[in-house]
Motif scaffolding. Structure first.
Motif, PDB file in Angstrom:
ATOM      1  N   HIS A   1      -2.787  -4.861   5.017  1.00  0.00           N
ATOM      2  CA  HIS A   1      -4.136  -5.534   4.166  1.00  0.00           C
ATOM      3  C   HIS A   1      -5.379  -5.695   5.041  1.00  0.00           C
ATOM      4  O   HIS A   1      -6.166  -5.091   4.348  1.00  0.00           O
TER       5      HIS A   1
ATOM      6  N   ALA B   1      -0.455   1.120   4.729  1.00  0.00           N
ATOM      7  CA  ALA B   1      -1.703   0.460   5.589  1.00  0.00           C
ATOM      8  C   ALA B   1      -1.718  -0.967   5.452  1.00  0.00           C
ATOM      9  O   ALA B   1      -1.441  -1.574   4.332  1.00  0.00           O
TER      10      ALA B   1
ATOM     11  N   PHE C   1     -11.600  -1.058   5.990  1.00  0.00           N
ATOM     12  CA  PHE C   1     -12.057   0.190   5.450  1.00  0.00           C
ATOM     13  C   PHE C   1     -12.990  -0.148   4.320  1.00  0.00           C
ATOM     14  O   PHE C   1     -14.143   0.677   4.169  1.00  0.00           O
ATOM     15  N   LEU C   2     -12.535  -0.977   3.468  1.00  0.00           N
ATOM     16  CA  LEU C   2     -13.230  -1.058   2.032  1.00  0.00           C
ATOM     17  C   LEU C   2     -14.620  -1.698   2.606  1.00  0.00           C
ATOM     18  O   LEU C   2     -15.613  -1.464   1.948  1.00  0.00           O
TER      19      LEU C   2
ATOM     20  N   ASP D   1       0.842  -1.049  -0.067  1.00  0.00           N
ATOM     21  CA  ASP D   1      -0.004  -0.081  -0.031  1.00  0.00           C
ATOM     22  C   ASP D   1       0.980   1.209  -0.039  1.00  0.00           C
ATOM     23  O   ASP D   1       1.937   1.178   0.716  1.00  0.00           O
TER      24      ASP D   1
ATOM     25  N   ARG E   1      -7.050  -2.168   5.262  1.00  0.00           N
ATOM     26  CA  ARG E   1      -7.634  -1.861   4.043  1.00  0.00           C
ATOM     27  C   ARG E   1      -8.832  -2.628   3.674  1.00  0.00           C
ATOM     28  O   ARG E   1      -9.940  -1.984   3.263  1.00  0.00           O
TER      29      ARG E   1
ATOM     30  N   SER F   1      -7.039   5.710  -4.664  1.00  0.00           N
ATOM     31  CA  SER F   1      -5.699   5.126  -4.752  1.00  0.00           C
ATOM     32  C   SER F   1      -4.739   6.123  -5.399  1.00  0.00           C
ATOM     33  O   SER F   1      -4.929   7.003  -5.989  1.00  0.00           O
TER      34      SER F   1
END
Length: 105
Positions: free
Chosen positions: A63, A61, A69-70, A57, A66, A105
């Motif tokens: 994995h 951050a 968050f997603l 990342d 992330r 991104s």
């Protein structure tokens, strides 16, 4: 940055919510069950973790952060979309969501 079409998994996710909209509106609505929302977040989170590339990342951050968050963002979009009477249709909201994800991104 040219954004590609959304992954099939994202379109399928929205179609699943679309197919069972009445149920998910109750779960994710103001009178929904916290336990069910937690379970749904876990299921979506696990799916995201499996499909999210583990590449480095740019901000460092991890994995799992992330993915969390997603998955939270996806459930937020789904909840909003369900409350808008699923307008636009699943494929269109998946495409718009993919554009937002890629813009970050």
């Amino acid at each position: 940055m040219k954004v590609t079409a959304p992954p099939d998994q994202l379109v399928s996710l929205f179609r699943e919510f679309e197919e069972h909209a009445a149920l998910f509106r109750r779960i994710l609505g103001p009178n929904g069950s916290g336990k069910l929302v937690y379970h749904l977040q876990s299921v979506v989170g696990e799916h995201v973790r499996r499909h999210l590339p583990e590449q480095e990342d740019p901000v460092g951050a991890p994995h799992d952060l992330r993915a969390a968050f997603l998955s939270g963002a996806l459930l937020g979009v789904v909840s909003h979309w369900l409350n808008q009477n699923m307008s636009p249709p699943a494929a269109k909201v998946a495409s718009s969501t993919w554009k937002v994800i890629n813009s970050m991104s």
